[in-house]
Scaffold this motif. Structure first.
Motif, PDB file in Angstrom:
ATOM      1  N   GLN A 172       0.857  -1.176   0.000  1.00  0.00           N
ATOM      2  CA  GLN A 172       0.000   0.000   0.000  1.00  0.00           C
ATOM      3  C   GLN A 172       0.893   1.225   0.000  1.00  0.00           C
ATOM      4  O   GLN A 172       2.063   1.147   0.356  1.00  0.00           O
ATOM      5  CB  GLN A 172      -0.874  -0.006   1.248  1.00  0.00           C
ATOM      6  CG  GLN A 172      -0.044   0.068   2.538  1.00  0.00           C
ATOM      7  CD  GLN A 172      -0.828  -0.291   3.775  1.00  0.00           C
ATOM      8  OE1 GLN A 172      -1.595  -1.236   3.775  1.00  0.00           O
ATOM      9  NE2 GLN A 172      -0.623   0.458   4.838  1.00  0.00           N
ATOM     10  N   GLN A 175       0.756   6.827   2.261  1.00  0.00           N
ATOM     11  CA  GLN A 175      -0.272   7.782   2.662  1.00  0.00           C
ATOM     12  C   GLN A 175      -1.552   7.102   3.120  1.00  0.00           C
ATOM     13  O   GLN A 175      -2.188   7.543   4.052  1.00  0.00           O
ATOM     14  CB  GLN A 175      -0.561   8.766   1.514  1.00  0.00           C
ATOM     15  CG  GLN A 175       0.648   9.584   1.097  1.00  0.00           C
ATOM     16  CD  GLN A 175       1.491  10.064   2.260  1.00  0.00           C
ATOM     17  OE1 GLN A 175       0.999  10.693   3.185  1.00  0.00           O
ATOM     18  NE2 GLN A 175       2.777   9.750   2.253  1.00  0.00           N
ATOM     19  N   GLN A 178      -1.063   6.056   6.447  1.00  0.00           N
ATOM     20  CA  GLN A 178      -0.626   7.138   7.315  1.00  0.00           C
ATOM     21  C   GLN A 178      -1.758   7.617   8.211  1.00  0.00           C
ATOM     22  O   GLN A 178      -2.885   7.745   7.784  1.00  0.00           O
ATOM     23  CB  GLN A 178      -0.132   8.292   6.435  1.00  0.00           C
ATOM     24  CG  GLN A 178       0.240   9.526   7.186  1.00  0.00           C
ATOM     25  CD  GLN A 178       1.280   9.213   8.224  1.00  0.00           C
ATOM     26  OE1 GLN A 178       2.238   8.512   7.956  1.00  0.00           O
ATOM     27  NE2 GLN A 178       1.087   9.727   9.409  1.00  0.00           N
TER      28      GLN A 178
ATOM     29  N   ILE B   8       1.236   2.497  10.797  1.00  0.00           N
ATOM     30  CA  ILE B   8       1.684   1.914   9.526  1.00  0.00           C
ATOM     31  C   ILE B   8       2.738   0.849   9.761  1.00  0.00           C
ATOM     32  O   ILE B   8       3.060   0.098   8.857  1.00  0.00           O
ATOM     33  CB  ILE B   8       2.234   2.978   8.549  1.00  0.00           C
ATOM     34  CG1 ILE B   8       3.289   3.845   9.212  1.00  0.00           C
ATOM     35  CG2 ILE B   8       1.109   3.783   7.975  1.00  0.00           C
ATOM     36  CD1 ILE B   8       3.967   4.793   8.242  1.00  0.00           C
ATOM     37  N   VAL B  13       4.072  -1.220   3.109  1.00  0.00           N
ATOM     38  CA  VAL B  13       4.048   0.111   2.501  1.00  0.00           C
ATOM     39  C   VAL B  13       4.953   0.106   1.266  1.00  0.00           C
ATOM     40  O   VAL B  13       6.105  -0.327   1.323  1.00  0.00           O
ATOM     41  CB  VAL B  13       4.529   1.169   3.514  1.00  0.00           C
ATOM     42  CG1 VAL B  13       4.632   2.549   2.855  1.00  0.00           C
ATOM     43  CG2 VAL B  13       3.600   1.216   4.713  1.00  0.00           C
ATOM     44  N   LEU B  14       4.410   0.576   0.146  1.00  0.00           N
ATOM     45  CA  LEU B  14       5.174   0.596  -1.106  1.00  0.00           C
ATOM     46  C   LEU B  14       6.356   1.559  -1.015  1.00  0.00           C
ATOM     47  O   LEU B  14       6.334   2.524  -0.250  1.00  0.00           O
ATOM     48  CB  LEU B  14       4.269   0.985  -2.279  1.00  0.00           C
ATOM     49  CG  LEU B  14       3.195  -0.039  -2.643  1.00  0.00           C
ATOM     50  CD1 LEU B  14       2.307   0.511  -3.770  1.00  0.00           C
ATOM     51  CD2 LEU B  14       3.805  -1.365  -3.065  1.00  0.00           C
ATOM     52  N   ARG B  15       7.355   1.309  -1.859  1.00  0.00           N
ATOM     53  CA  ARG B  15       8.617   2.032  -1.729  1.00  0.00           C
ATOM     54  C   ARG B  15       8.556   3.468  -2.244  1.00  0.00           C
ATOM     55  O   ARG B  15       8.070   3.737  -3.338  1.00  0.00           O
ATOM     56  CB  ARG B  15       9.714   1.308  -2.520  1.00  0.00           C
ATOM     57  CG  ARG B  15       9.990  -0.078  -2.047  1.00  0.00           C
ATOM     58  CD  ARG B  15      11.386  -0.501  -2.308  1.00  0.00           C
ATOM     59  NE  ARG B  15      11.910  -0.138  -3.614  1.00  0.00           N
ATOM     60  CZ  ARG B  15      13.203  -0.231  -3.924  1.00  0.00           C
ATOM     61  NH1 ARG B  15      14.075  -0.671  -3.033  1.00  0.00           N
ATOM     62  NH2 ARG B  15      13.623   0.096  -5.124  1.00  0.00           N
ATOM     63  N   ASP B  18      10.956   4.011  -5.510  1.00  0.00           N
ATOM     64  CA  ASP B  18      10.675   3.514  -6.850  1.00  0.00           C
ATOM     65  C   ASP B  18      10.483   4.554  -7.951  1.00  0.00           C
ATOM     66  O   ASP B  18      11.080   4.415  -9.023  1.00  0.00           O
ATOM     67  CB  ASP B  18       9.445   2.596  -6.822  1.00  0.00           C
ATOM     68  CG  ASP B  18       9.775   1.211  -6.281  1.00  0.00           C
ATOM     69  OD1 ASP B  18      10.971   0.855  -6.275  1.00  0.00           O
ATOM     70  OD2 ASP B  18       8.840   0.508  -5.879  1.00  0.00           O
ATOM     71  N   PRO B  19       9.629   5.559  -7.746  1.00  0.00           N
ATOM     72  CA  PRO B  19       9.251   6.371  -8.904  1.00  0.00           C
ATOM     73  C   PRO B  19      10.448   6.909  -9.700  1.00  0.00           C
ATOM     74  O   PRO B  19      10.437   6.839 -10.925  1.00  0.00           O
ATOM     75  CB  PRO B  19       8.415   7.499  -8.275  1.00  0.00           C
ATOM     76  CG  PRO B  19       7.808   6.847  -7.078  1.00  0.00           C
ATOM     77  CD  PRO B  19       8.879   5.931  -6.548  1.00  0.00           C
ATOM     78  N   SER B 498       7.505   8.741  10.533  1.00  0.00           N
ATOM     79  CA  SER B 498       6.123   9.145  10.301  1.00  0.00           C
ATOM     80  C   SER B 498       5.201   8.586  11.377  1.00  0.00           C
ATOM     81  O   SER B 498       4.320   9.270  11.882  1.00  0.00           O
ATOM     82  CB  SER B 498       5.683   8.638   8.917  1.00  0.00           C
ATOM     83  OG  SER B 498       4.307   8.836   8.729  1.00  0.00           O
ATOM     84  N   GLY B 502       3.654  11.434  13.259  1.00  0.00           N
ATOM     85  CA  GLY B 502       2.411  11.714  12.562  1.00  0.00           C
ATOM     86  C   GLY B 502       2.592  12.608  11.354  1.00  0.00           C
ATOM     87  O   GLY B 502       1.630  13.135  10.798  1.00  0.00           O
ATOM     88  N   VAL B 503       3.822  12.793  10.920  1.00  0.00           N
ATOM     89  CA  VAL B 503       4.107  13.586   9.719  1.00  0.00           C
ATOM     90  C   VAL B 503       4.026  12.645   8.521  1.00  0.00           C
ATOM     91  O   VAL B 503       4.549  11.529   8.581  1.00  0.00           O
ATOM     92  CB  VAL B 503       5.517  14.215   9.820  1.00  0.00           C
ATOM     93  CG1 VAL B 503       5.916  14.910   8.534  1.00  0.00           C
ATOM     94  CG2 VAL B 503       5.575  15.167  11.007  1.00  0.00           C
ATOM     95  N   PRO B 504       3.375  13.059   7.415  1.00  0.00           N
ATOM     96  CA  PRO B 504       3.277  12.161   6.255  1.00  0.00           C
ATOM     97  C   PRO B 504       4.658  11.738   5.754  1.00  0.00           C
ATOM     98  O   PRO B 504       5.610  12.532   5.785  1.00  0.00           O
ATOM     99  CB  PRO B 504       2.557  13.001   5.195  1.00  0.00           C
ATOM    100  CG  PRO B 504       1.865  14.075   5.960  1.00  0.00           C
ATOM    101  CD  PRO B 504       2.690  14.332   7.188  1.00  0.00           C
ATOM    102  N   MET B 505       4.751  10.499   5.274  1.00  0.00           N
ATOM    103  CA  MET B 505       6.044   9.984   4.809  1.00  0.00           C
ATOM    104  C   MET B 505       6.665  10.877   3.738  1.00  0.00           C
ATOM    105  O   MET B 505       7.883  11.062   3.705  1.00  0.00           O
ATOM    106  CB  MET B 505       5.870   8.562   4.260  1.00  0.00           C
ATOM    107  CG  MET B 505       5.779   7.513   5.360  1.00  0.00           C
ATOM    108  SD  MET B 505       5.424   5.870   4.703  1.00  0.00           S
ATOM    109  CE  MET B 505       6.905   5.546   3.757  1.00  0.00           C
ATOM    110  N   ASP B 506       5.831  11.428   2.859  1.00  0.00           N
ATOM    111  CA  ASP B 506       6.370  12.246   1.762  1.00  0.00           C
ATOM    112  C   ASP B 506       6.976  13.551   2.264  1.00  0.00           C
ATOM    113  O   ASP B 506       7.681  14.236   1.528  1.00  0.00           O
ATOM    114  CB  ASP B 506       5.282  12.534   0.724  1.00  0.00           C
ATOM    115  CG  ASP B 506       5.015  11.310  -0.148  1.00  0.00           C
ATOM    116  OD1 ASP B 506       5.833  10.375  -0.112  1.00  0.00           O
ATOM    117  OD2 ASP B 506       3.988  11.293  -0.855  1.00  0.00           O
TER     118      ASP B 506
END
Lengths: 185, 765
Positions: A172, A175, A178, B8, B13-15, B18-19, B498, B502-506
């Motif tokens: 998944q 996000q 998250q 999470i 969780v996808l990598r 990758d992109p 994260s 609680g901060v988004p991974m991105d």
């Protein structure tokens, strides 16, 4: 990137790379992989062995997979070349790239350009290969990280994506998992 | 972590990697665009052992594009010593001085404007050799009349270690003694991206980009070799590093020469290693030949184990010479063994230097234990799984300190064995095998079992740097001293941060692999990264969160116990609308008027996490193979792996490590082996001759996990990078022998090629 040596005469090379016209004067002994990486500046094509075994440098020549380390640059004259940079549409991954992402296809990913281009060719010829066919068709590419299972799953996922189906997810996105919610203490 | 809903952690969780990797956008060292780059090429000995009588560079010097040609006559670099524990005379002269000691030794160096020009010039360098007898066989290297590589040392032995060496034979007088000599053959790691370097001088400073598992250690080695202050030297691995598997951890002679000449010539220089160079230059792995005896009582309980082995160190010994200490640490495995005698000698031979390769000393211990147990089971007519079971260490035996000094943290070995046997339907396999034998079918089934324990974050590698900082815009930057090259650390580490903040991974940036960003660290090796750097980030994030809660409580006039994470920041429990964002928190932390008295500015924390000791993953593998007794061909049918790496952070990434590890384990069992002829010529020095399995040779593995938390870190984690390799090889090896044991075959050394299996069957008949 580097200066090309002129040992004797150069030859004219005119081809298309990823749909765009490309022309350059090249030393006839230079490989197509060097021309792609150094003259065209497309470094996504990787060199893993330079003797045609590992498959990392695989590109498409008129839609057919070819090892760019075993071709001379001048042999591409008049041909239509596709490299890894020609797959994605802007920020949108090609379905095969997307499938590999969703399947955790690659780890270090150095071999991935070759596998991706081989897969493009495989699925163009055989849109729904069996697992055995996938193993056989990708046997010209070496991956040292994954044991291939995830790549094969990636090809199967790509088959689904290309057919417009919803494939089974391996993972998944960060996000969706998250959360900022924490229970009161 | 249990107080967090919807964590999470533990999810696939996808990598994040990758992109950009999948589009060819990311750069590996060979892709870096550097203005004015020139190229270096190494001229290597084609003879394994010889005195150098002359090296004629006169022709090459005037070739087009040539900037410089160097030999020991006009280039002086401190000899490269690969391992401080070994005596100084074993250092490698750079370039070779007076003598060459393996095919691949660097005799001359060419720098030219293009790589092609450098290779052209290299072909015009003429080397005269005065041949010396080469020594390849490691046991013969120990003999008194063996050719000596280093005259000043007088012996080929470079390292010796052991346990209870003064004691008597621990197998003497036993009810039953099984004996075995086996080879854990020499392997090449073959990361698909070869080695290389780009060295860029800038006044007194130098930047060196390398595809490395440990740029920080390489900086130390380069600074010493170049006589530079470390602060003037930046060593970094690019975002893309194309695999490592052990041998990309250290500084290579080629790195030193490239960096030296970049400084001398004041030009940026690139070394692009060719695969044929890589096969003789990148350190090889394994290369241990082992003799053992194992003693049993009438019930099949092990009473003693006696091991004498020789390890090949190659021509200029490095870390490979001391990996016998890892074998020693793990020589007891998962078993209760009352007495162990162990003796290991490491010798130099006229071959490529050996080093760490996925498992690094531990696979050898497991391979030996698991093979000799099967030999014993066959001799005592016992079921191999049952023989293991009655000898396993049990949970009540913990804490366990082994004869080798390992302090096992946790382990449920029988549970892993049971899980593997059940997943395999072991009884069903035995019935199928019996039916096949009954039928006289030329294709016979073989079943192999292995149980293992291994050590991760070994040899003091249990300490690691980690830092977490919340930036003014509310994003987070984390730094680690590990250095990923395919292990998905960007994903795993941002999951940890994260989840805690609680901060988004991105919104989380993970920095690694660059001495300009990272003050210290030990790199990625020994399956250590999650348990050490991951734990460091966990603790750092936890510390930052505690401080942020205190700050938020001050701002919201609440108790910090009532502050919880919410969407976009922190708030009082039950009042999610009134959230203080991370950027507001950072601003407040830097504002004397908004900060509680006594609180330091910034929302940041860094530490060196100390796990106190290594962790010990374990598991059990079962393999089913089909052997064609008429041709010797081996086909894998099933491979079942139950690997316990403690608590799992991301099962998708763990599975990837298991699969990749098993593939490399299969490769040793069935396909790969570096070979030399008797003169020391490598006969497997390219990928045509060195048999790396492709997708067509391998099967789909059945992997699962038991989860036994490690008490040595807050994540409960153990390493998973090498388990698959360690567990799989002996299971497959045992399965192949099992398929033909009824024909009288007792042992075959790896790799189990059709030729060797067929020959063994013929011999037994």
């Amino acid at each position: 990137m580097s200066n090309t040596t002129q040992v004797g005469e150069t030859a004219s090379l005119a081809c298309t790379i990823n749909g765009a016209a490309f022309a350059v004067e090249v030393d006839p002994r230079r490989t197509l992989s060097d021309v792609i990486r150094e003259d065209a500046g497309l470094t996504g094509t990787h060199l893993g062995c330079e003797h045609g075994v590992c498959g990392a440098c695989t590109i498409l020549v008129d839609g057919e997979p070819a090892r760019s380390c075993l071709m001379l640059g001048v042999q591409a004259n008049g041909h239509d070349i596709t490299t890894i940079e020609g797959l994605a549409n802007g920020d949108e991954l090609h379905p095969i790239q997307q499938a590999m992402h969703e399947s955790h296809g690659f780890q270090c990913a150095f071999c991935s350009p070759g596998f991706l281009m081989s897969t493009v060719a495989l699925l163009a010829e055989n849109p729904s290969p069996t697992r055995a066919e996938i193993r056989e068709e990708l046997s010209g590419n070496i991956c040292r990280c994954t044991g291939y299972e995830s790549i094969i799953k990636g090809v199967e996922t790509a088959v689904e994506l290309l057919a417009g189906n919803e494939p089974e997810q391996t993972g998944q996105t960060g996000q969706t998992g998250q959360t900022g919610q924490e229970s009161a203490q | 972590m249990s107080d967090v809903q919807g964590s999470i952690l533990g999810n696939a969780v996808l990598r994040r990697e990758d992109p950009t990797l999948l589009t060819g956008e990311d750069q590996y060292y060979d892709d870096l665009a550097v203005e004015g780059l020139v190229h270096i090429h190494f001229v290597r000995s084609v003879v394994a052992h010889a005195n150098l009588t002359s090296v004629d560079i006169s022709e090459a010097t005037g070739m087009p594009g040539v900037i410089g040609v160097y030999t020991a006559d006009n280039l002086e670099v401190a000899p490269h010593h690969g391992m401080p524990l070994l005596p100084p005379p074993f250092a490698m002269p750079l370039p070779a001085k007076g003598k060459v000691r393996f095919v691949g030794d660097i005799v001359a160096v060419v720098v030219a404007e293009t790589h092609g020009q450098a290779v052209d010039a290299a072909e015009q360098i003429f080397i005269d050799y005065d041949y010396l007898p080469a020594i390849i066989d490691p046991w013969k290297a120990l003999e008194a009349d063996a050719p000596i590589l280093f005259d000043e040392v007088g012996s080929n032995m470079c390292f010796e270690t052991g346990l209870a060496m003064e004691d008597g034979d621990p197998t003497e007088g036993a009810h039953h003694v099984s004996s075995l000599q086996m080879d854990s053959q020499r392997l090449a790691a073959v990361p698909i991206e070869p080695n290389g370097a780009v060295a860029i001088p800038d006044g007194d400073k130098l930047t060196v980009w390398i595809p490395s598992q440990n740029p920080i250690a390489v900086r130390g080695a380069l600074a010493g070799a170049l006589g530079m202050e470390a602060e003037n030297l930046r060593v970094a691995a690019p975002y893309g590093v194309g695999g490592g598997f052990g041998p990309k951890a250290g500084a290579y002679p080629e790195h030193i020469l490239t960096a030296t000449l970049a400084r001398t010539l004041n030009k940026p220089i690139k070394w692009t290693e060719l695969r044929s160079e890589n096969m003789v230059s990148l350190q090889h792995g394994r290369a241990m030949n082992m003799k053992a005896k194992m003693a049993f009582d009438a019930d099949g309980k092990i009473t003693g184990f006696d091991v004498d082995l020789v390890a090949e160190s190659g021509a200029y010994p490095g870390i490979g010479a001391i990996l016998t200490t890892f074998t020693q640490t793990m020589i007891q495995g998962v078993y209760a063994i009352p007495a162990i005698r162990y003796h290991a000698r490491s010798v130099v031979t006229n071959t490529t230097t050996t080093g760490a390769y996925r498992g690094a000393g531990r696979p050898e211990a497991t391979q030996l234990l698991e093979r000799i147990l099967d030999v014993a089971a066959d001799e005592m007519n016992m079921d191999p799984a049952e023989l293991r079971r009655i000898n396993l260490l049990q949970p009540e035996d913990f804490p366990v300190t082994t004869h080798g000094g390992a302090s096992y943290d946790s382990g449920e070995y029988e549970a892993a064995l049971d899980a593997a046997l059940e997943a395999a339907d072991y009884q069903g396999m035995l019935e199928d095998q019996a039916a096949r034998r009954e039928s006289g079918d030329p294709k016979q089934l073989g079943i192999g079992v292995s149980t293992y324990v291994e050590v991760t974050a070994p040899a003091g590698l249990h300490v690691e740097f980690g830092a977490v900082k919340v930036n003014e815009d509310g994003t987070v930057t984390a730094r680690v001293g590990t250095s990923a090259h395919g292990q998905s650390h960007i994903t795993s580490f941002s999951m940890i941060v994260s989840d805690m903040l609680g901060v988004p991974m991105d919104d989380i940036t993970i920095l690694q692999s660059d001495t300009d960003e990272i003050p210290r660290g030990s790199g990625t090796m020994g399956s250590r990264s999650l348990q050490t750097a991951g734990s460091a980030l966990h603790v750092a994030s936890e510390t930052v969160l505690a401080k942020a809660k205190e700050l938020a409580a001050h701002m919201l006039e609440a108790s910090s116990d009532d502050i919880v994470k919410g969407e976009g920041g922190l708030h009082v429990a039950g009042v999610p609308a009134n959230v203080v964002s991370w950027s507001e928190l950072v601003a407040a932390s830097n504002d004397d008027s908004k900060r509680p008295e006594g609180m330091e500015p910034e929302l940041a924390h860094e530490l060196d996490f100390d796990g106190q000791n290594a962790t010990f993953p374990f598991g059990a593998h079962v393999s089913l193979v089909e052997v064609d007794t008429e041709t010797g061909n081996v086909d894998m049918v099933r491979h079942i792996a139950v690997d316990d790496c403690g608590r799992i952070l991301n099962p998708m990434i763990v599975e990837g490590q298991q699969h990749g590890g098993i593939a490399q384990g299969v490769a040793q069992a069935l396909y790969e082996g570096i070979m030399y002829d008797s003169d020391g010529n490598p006969v497997t020095a390219n990928l045509m001759d060195y048999a790396i399995p492709a997708a067509s040779e391998l099967i789909s593995y059945e992997t699962s996990n038991t989860q036994t938390d490690s008490p040595r870190n807050p994540l409960g984690a153990k390493g998973i990078g090498e388990s698959g390799t360690i567990g799989s090889t002996p299971a497959i090896h045992n399965a192949v022998i099992d398929a033909v044991s009824h024909l009288g075959v007792r042992h075959i050394d790896m790799p189990l090629t059709a030729n060797k299996v067929w020959s063994a069957i013929q011999e037994a008949r």
